[in-house]
Scaffold this motif. Structure first.
Motif, PDB file in Angstrom:
ATOM      1  N   VAL A   1     -42.556 -83.006 -46.271  1.00  0.00           N
ATOM      2  CA  VAL A   1     -42.571 -81.568 -46.536  1.00  0.00           C
ATOM      3  C   VAL A   1     -41.201 -80.954 -46.288  1.00  0.00           C
ATOM      4  CG1 VAL A   1     -43.461 -79.366 -45.680  1.00  0.00           C
ATOM      5  CG2 VAL A   1     -45.030 -81.251 -46.162  1.00  0.00           C
TER       6      VAL A   1
ATOM      7  N   ASN B   1     -51.010 -69.141 -42.486  1.00  0.00           N
ATOM      8  CA  ASN B   1     -50.025 -70.045 -41.870  1.00  0.00           C
ATOM      9  C   ASN B   1     -49.706 -69.710 -40.425  1.00  0.00           C
ATOM     10  OD1 ASN B   1     -49.866 -71.377 -44.288  1.00  0.00           O
ATOM     11  ND2 ASN B   1     -47.947 -70.429 -44.937  1.00  0.00           N
TER      12      ASN B   1
ATOM     13  N   TRP C   1     -50.127 -65.095 -46.221  1.00  0.00           N
ATOM     14  CA  TRP C   1     -49.549 -66.244 -45.531  1.00  0.00           C
ATOM     15  C   TRP C   1     -49.420 -66.006 -44.039  1.00  0.00           C
ATOM     16  CZ3 TRP C   1     -50.600 -69.806 -48.566  1.00  0.00           C
ATOM     17  CH2 TRP C   1     -50.410 -69.685 -49.941  1.00  0.00           C
TER      18      TRP C   1
ATOM     19  N   PRO D   1     -46.584 -71.425 -49.574  1.00  0.00           N
ATOM     20  CA  PRO D   1     -47.640 -72.333 -50.051  1.00  0.00           C
ATOM     21  C   PRO D   1     -47.417 -73.778 -49.617  1.00  0.00           C
ATOM     22  CG  PRO D   1     -46.980 -70.843 -51.798  1.00  0.00           C
ATOM     23  CD  PRO D   1     -46.001 -70.650 -50.684  1.00  0.00           C
ATOM     24  N   LEU D   2     -46.144 -74.191 -49.579  1.00  0.00           N
ATOM     25  CA  LEU D   2     -45.844 -75.552 -49.148  1.00  0.00           C
ATOM     26  C   LEU D   2     -46.222 -75.750 -47.679  1.00  0.00           C
ATOM     27  CD1 LEU D   2     -44.565 -78.351 -49.688  1.00  0.00           C
ATOM     28  CD2 LEU D   2     -42.369 -77.366 -48.988  1.00  0.00           C
TER      29      LEU D   2
ATOM     30  N   ILE E   1     -52.729 -78.153 -43.975  1.00  0.00           N
ATOM     31  CA  ILE E   1     -54.026 -78.715 -44.382  1.00  0.00           C
ATOM     32  C   ILE E   1     -53.959 -80.241 -44.426  1.00  0.00           C
ATOM     33  CG2 ILE E   1     -55.717 -78.862 -46.230  1.00  0.00           C
ATOM     34  CD1 ILE E   1     -55.733 -76.228 -44.675  1.00  0.00           C
ATOM     35  N   ILE E   2     -52.914 -80.761 -45.047  1.00  0.00           N
ATOM     36  CA  ILE E   2     -52.812 -82.219 -45.203  1.00  0.00           C
ATOM     37  C   ILE E   2     -52.503 -82.894 -43.869  1.00  0.00           C
ATOM     38  CG2 ILE E   2     -51.563 -84.086 -46.357  1.00  0.00           C
ATOM     39  CD1 ILE E   2     -51.045 -82.143 -48.672  1.00  0.00           C
TER      40      ILE E   2
ATOM     41  N   PHE F   1     -48.526 -74.121 -46.042  1.00  0.00           N
ATOM     42  CA  PHE F   1     -49.986 -74.145 -45.967  1.00  0.00           C
ATOM     43  C   PHE F   1     -50.519 -75.521 -46.362  1.00  0.00           C
ATOM     44  CE2 PHE F   1     -54.166 -73.427 -48.003  1.00  0.00           C
ATOM     45  CZ  PHE F   1     -54.861 -72.994 -46.882  1.00  0.00           C
ATOM     46  N   ALA F   2     -49.942 -76.097 -47.418  1.00  0.00           N
ATOM     47  CA  ALA F   2     -50.357 -77.438 -47.843  1.00  0.00           C
ATOM     48  C   ALA F   2     -50.064 -78.464 -46.757  1.00  0.00           C
ATOM     49  CB  ALA F   2     -49.648 -77.813 -49.143  1.00  0.00           C
ATOM     50  N   ALA F   3     -48.915 -78.314 -46.085  1.00  0.00           N
ATOM     51  CA  ALA F   3     -48.553 -79.247 -45.014  1.00  0.00           C
ATOM     52  C   ALA F   3     -49.530 -79.147 -43.851  1.00  0.00           C
ATOM     53  CB  ALA F   3     -47.136 -78.952 -44.528  1.00  0.00           C
TER      54      ALA F   3
END
Length: 278
Positions: free
Chosen positions: A55, A156, A152, A69-70, A76-77, A72-74
């Motif tokens: 990331v 986040n 966010w 958004p990146l 979650i993943i 948030f994806a980090a």
């Protein structure tokens, strides 16, 4: 007169005073069904670190609008990888239950315990930070992610920091790692497992070692968020204090509930400080 043998009474699996399956007892012994351990922790940690590195590299090539958004994806993943590692360990190498394997249980009293411990840990962290900051001569920066848009900020900053992180980190560090270390010491190496009951000294050593090592590992996971020496020192001491407190809670109660609440309170106080100083 006919001789008859009285029926043999059924053998109890545990005597009324047997505490070998109670994690909060010094007499605790890991059940035979528990076959997960440090390899599963290493897998989860490796996945998490790999995601963080990926990331951070990807963020160098994305525009500003895509950073939130990146992140948030980090979240979650990354946290999803830790949670699924623990879940997979329980289902494939354990009892199949997060409650039975890792103590993921809650009681109403956990709210009061967690509130008190979370606030106490924050106060102790603040007191410890004062002399440390004098040594570094700097001012620490917040490790709370700065967001500009309300969506966010909620996802986040608030949700990730106060809800997701406490639940998953307690499960992974005070559930999986803490118990893996203690179980491993009590059982011995796989090539030379201990068949005799561990001595009282070994049982105490296993308990203390698991608390210390899991707390240091928890601290180390957070140090990548520091951008300068002052933040590194303050963040490291604060997370170590919280780690020790929650490891003691998990060991003393046999549950993750109090530690999860304490973690939420600890991070929540940091959020309040962050928003009031902006």
């Amino acid at each position: 007169m006919t001789n008859s043998t009285p029926p043999t009474p059924p053998i109890e699996a545990h005597s009324p005073t047997d505490t070998s399956d109670d994690y909060s007892s010094i007499d605790y012994r890991p059940a035979a069904v528990i076959r997960w351990g440090l390899p599963q922790f290493a897998i989860g940690l490796g996945l998490f670190v790999g995601i963080i590195v990926a990331v951070n590299l990807l963020s160098l090539f994305l525009p500003t609008w895509a950073q939130s958004p990146l992140l948030f994806a980090a979240i979650i993943i990354g946290y999803g990888a830790l949670f699924l590692t623990a879940l997979r360990a329980a289902r494939s190498r354990g009892s199949g239950s997060l409650a039975e394997d890792f103590g993921l249980r809650f009681r109403p009293v956990d709210l009061a315990i967690g509130l008190g411990v979370g606030i106490a840990a924050k106060i102790v962290g603040f007191i410890v930070a004062i002399p440390l900051l004098r040594l570094t001569g700097g001012a620490p920066a917040s490790n709370v992610p700065v967001q500009s848009e309300l969506l966010w900020i909620i996802l986040n900053t608030v949700v990730a920091t106060a809800l997701v992180a406490p639940l998953v980190e307690e499960l992974f560090f005070r559930g999986l790692l803490l118990r893996a270390i203690r179980n491993g010491i009590l059982r011995g190496r796989a090539s030379r497992p201990r068949t005799a009951q561990p001595s009282a000294a070994r049982a105490r050593g296993a308990l203390l070692t698991s608390v210390l090592i899991s707390s240091v590992a928890f601290m180390a996971l957070h140090l990548y968020q520091a951008r300068d020496l002052a933040t590194l020192v303050v963040l490291g001491s604060a997370t170590l204090i919280l780690g020790l407190a929650n490891a003691a809670l998990a060991t003393r109660t046999g549950r993750l509930g109090p530690g999860i609440v304490a973690h939420m309170v600890f991070n929540g106080v940091a959020l309040v400080g962050f928003f009031t100083t902006r």
